[in-house]
Design a protein around this motif. Structure first.
Motif, mmCIF file in Angstrom:
data_model
loop_
_atom_site.group_PDB
_atom_site.id
_atom_site.type_symbol
_atom_site.label_atom_id
_atom_site.label_comp_id
_atom_site.label_asym_id
_atom_site.label_seq_id
_atom_site.Cartn_x
_atom_site.Cartn_y
_atom_site.Cartn_z
ATOM 1 N N PHE A 41 36.386 26.912 23.819
ATOM 2 C CA PHE A 41 37.132 25.958 23.014
ATOM 3 C C PHE A 41 36.680 24.484 22.947
ATOM 4 O O PHE A 41 37.314 23.737 22.201
ATOM 5 N N GLN A 42 35.725 23.937 23.686
ATOM 6 C CA GLN A 42 35.474 22.673 23.862
ATOM 7 C C GLN A 42 35.272 22.308 22.493
ATOM 8 O O GLN A 42 35.446 20.862 22.320
ATOM 9 N N LEU A 44 35.882 23.181 19.386
ATOM 10 C CA LEU A 44 36.331 23.740 18.206
ATOM 11 C C LEU A 44 37.441 22.490 18.090
ATOM 12 O O LEU A 44 37.956 21.771 18.804
ATOM 13 N N THR A 45 37.886 22.444 16.585
ATOM 14 C CA THR A 45 38.899 21.558 16.137
ATOM 15 C C THR A 45 40.319 22.348 16.637
ATOM 16 O O THR A 45 40.227 23.664 17.025
ATOM 17 N N PRO A 46 41.363 21.534 16.645
ATOM 18 C CA PRO A 46 42.460 22.216 16.948
ATOM 19 C C PRO A 46 42.812 23.445 15.940
ATOM 20 O O PRO A 46 43.345 24.499 16.388
ATOM 21 N N ALA A 49 40.508 26.246 16.947
ATOM 22 C CA ALA A 49 41.211 26.754 18.282
ATOM 23 C C ALA A 49 42.080 27.695 17.836
ATOM 24 O O ALA A 49 42.404 28.978 18.712
ATOM 25 N N ALA A 50 43.327 27.212 16.944
ATOM 26 C CA ALA A 50 44.567 28.097 16.794
ATOM 27 C C ALA A 50 44.298 29.333 16.055
ATOM 28 O O ALA A 50 44.894 30.230 16.122
ATOM 29 N N VAL A 52 41.086 31.268 16.651
ATOM 30 C CA VAL A 52 39.839 31.904 17.302
ATOM 31 C C VAL A 52 39.952 33.078 17.427
ATOM 32 O O VAL A 52 38.959 34.003 17.490
ATOM 33 N N MET A 53 41.085 33.781 17.666
ATOM 34 C CA MET A 53 41.357 35.138 17.861
ATOM 35 C C MET A 53 41.022 36.320 16.537
ATOM 36 O O MET A 53 41.051 37.199 16.701
ATOM 37 N N VAL A 62 36.706 34.973 24.315
ATOM 38 C CA VAL A 62 37.858 34.176 24.613
ATOM 39 C C VAL A 62 38.416 35.397 25.509
ATOM 40 O O VAL A 62 38.842 34.984 26.759
ATOM 41 N N THR B 22 49.121 24.244 22.282
ATOM 42 C CA THR B 22 48.141 24.785 21.602
ATOM 43 C C THR B 22 47.205 25.410 22.599
ATOM 44 O O THR B 22 46.949 25.059 23.732
ATOM 45 N N PRO B 23 46.167 26.343 22.097
ATOM 46 C CA PRO B 23 45.128 26.897 22.863
ATOM 47 C C PRO B 23 44.383 25.799 23.781
ATOM 48 O O PRO B 23 44.299 25.880 24.915
ATOM 49 N N LYS B 24 43.799 24.698 22.948
ATOM 50 C CA LYS B 24 43.151 23.749 23.973
ATOM 51 C C LYS B 24 43.692 23.044 24.967
ATOM 52 O O LYS B 24 43.483 22.928 26.188
ATOM 53 N N LEU B 80 47.546 33.048 22.372
ATOM 54 C CA LEU B 80 46.446 33.721 21.846
ATOM 55 C C LEU B 80 46.625 35.340 21.486
ATOM 56 O O LEU B 80 45.858 35.848 20.600
ATOM 57 N N ILE B 82 46.745 37.656 23.556
ATOM 58 C CA ILE B 82 46.226 38.492 24.491
ATOM 59 C C ILE B 82 47.121 39.241 25.767
ATOM 60 O O ILE B 82 47.885 38.528 26.461
ATOM 61 N N LYS C 24 39.143 14.502 24.587
ATOM 62 C CA LYS C 24 39.568 15.618 25.139
ATOM 63 C C LYS C 24 38.516 16.857 24.820
ATOM 64 O O LYS C 24 38.297 17.425 25.896
ATOM 65 N N ASN C 25 37.448 16.755 24.065
ATOM 66 C CA ASN C 25 36.419 17.625 23.936
ATOM 67 C C ASN C 25 35.589 17.331 25.063
ATOM 68 O O ASN C 25 35.051 18.189 25.742
ATOM 69 N N MET C 28 37.048 18.572 28.386
ATOM 70 C CA MET C 28 36.705 20.109 28.571
ATOM 71 C C MET C 28 35.269 20.554 28.932
ATOM 72 O O MET C 28 35.101 20.963 29.809
ATOM 73 N N ALA C 29 34.317 19.813 28.334
ATOM 74 C CA ALA C 29 32.971 20.013 28.231
ATOM 75 C C ALA C 29 32.532 19.658 29.711
ATOM 76 O O ALA C 29 31.842 20.398 30.506
ATOM 77 N N PRO D 46 44.927 14.647 19.322
ATOM 78 C CA PRO D 46 43.588 14.090 19.475
ATOM 79 C C PRO D 46 43.705 12.421 19.082
ATOM 80 O O PRO D 46 42.810 11.562 19.699
#
Lengths: 112, 112, 112, 112
Positions: A41-42, A44-46, A49-50, A52-53, A62, B22-24, B80, B82, C24-25, C28-29, D46
């Motif tokens: 996720f790192q 990805l923009t919000p 990410a929303a 991604v599935m 994921v 949110t996922p992140k 997500l 899942i 934030k990114n 996470m990284a 963000p």
């Protein structure tokens, strides 16, 4: 015991891996897998990410990482003798008491 | 849907916290709680870690952190779409194929 | 500015990656790379971990992960405008005040 | 040896904490502190995250967590005999070779 706990336990025993599955090692492995999940996720923009599935490849990665995190959490709980659902529900009740719905609505400070 | 997923979802909705979930953000929260779980073990010797649940105070803290990790993993999976058990069992099957019991027995290299 | 901060900043700018390097990114990284570092140690016994740098292959992997963690910590500090050494020395002074050497000697509770 | 490494080493020795500062324990402590750092950002948008250092209280907490992460990374590197800057610069050179500036510009896939 639920099916997943039994399957993960059998998986470890069949390979004689109990020797490696100490609480500290399993906690480290759990952190390692959560790190791999964050890596998906790192960058990805919000918005990315929303959704991604919806991407077959990214979504599959994921799901695989969620699977790994769940496996190690399950194994750690089993080794410690903790019931995951019971531990989670108990904690939820405690937090619900500390953050009643009226005061907590929409507030980031208590968004746990 | 299982009880825990429903309870965690209701908990968030009652407090209008979906905006933060949110996922992140949830992945970050999961990493934060795993960090708190590791903190309970980091200075313990392997022997102290193996018997941590026999200590009422330390055991309660470990159980609480396991609960927090489970809550956020459950919430992230829900957001997500899942299924945690299905994702874990699918991953277990894949790993079982890559590490058949004969070759993998007792070997650290494949102790996953 | 120290050399590493300048090199990491130039590295990101040359590839037009500033857009991805939000706080934030980057946090996470950083967590992702710490996860990879933990993975190098998770199945080792305490004895194997203590001598890991004597093994050419394992030692190289550990050094590479330490490198990655340092890169992201440096980049995150740069983006936030924080001086890493100053932040660390300030924190050390605060902890030194809370845990004077006499009381803290050899005690796990205050082993921070 | 740089000042921070010497100060962190002296801090640990004065309190007789070397016994706790094994590579695995320090890696776990590092993960724990990174978790605390993520917790400072997890519910921020963000935009809020980008300006967190403008808020005196939130900024002080972020700086303190960055300080803690740096302390443990420095201590772990010292115990392993790794030079942090050298490890990071070496890794940067390797990545620079794999992702030359022309192809990598603005691409999320190689945004490392």
């Amino acid at each position: 015991m639920d099916e997943l706990t039994a399957r993960v336990r059998a998986f470890a025993e069949e390979r004689d891996w109990q020797q490696f599955h100490t609480p500290k090692n399993l906690a480290m492995a759990l952190a390692g897998e959560v790190g791999e999940l964050l890596a998906e996720f790192q960058w990805l923009t919000p918005e990315q990410a929303a959704t991604v599935m919806d991407d077959p490849e990214a979504g599959a990665r994921v799901k695989a990482e969620i699977g790994d995190v769940t496996i190690y959490l399950t194994r750690l709980a089993d080794v410690l003798g903790i019931d995951l659902s019971e531990a989670a529900l108990t904690k939820l009740d405690e937090v619900a008491t500390r953050y009643p719905t009226v005061e907590a609505r929409g507030s980031a400070k208590s968004a746990r």
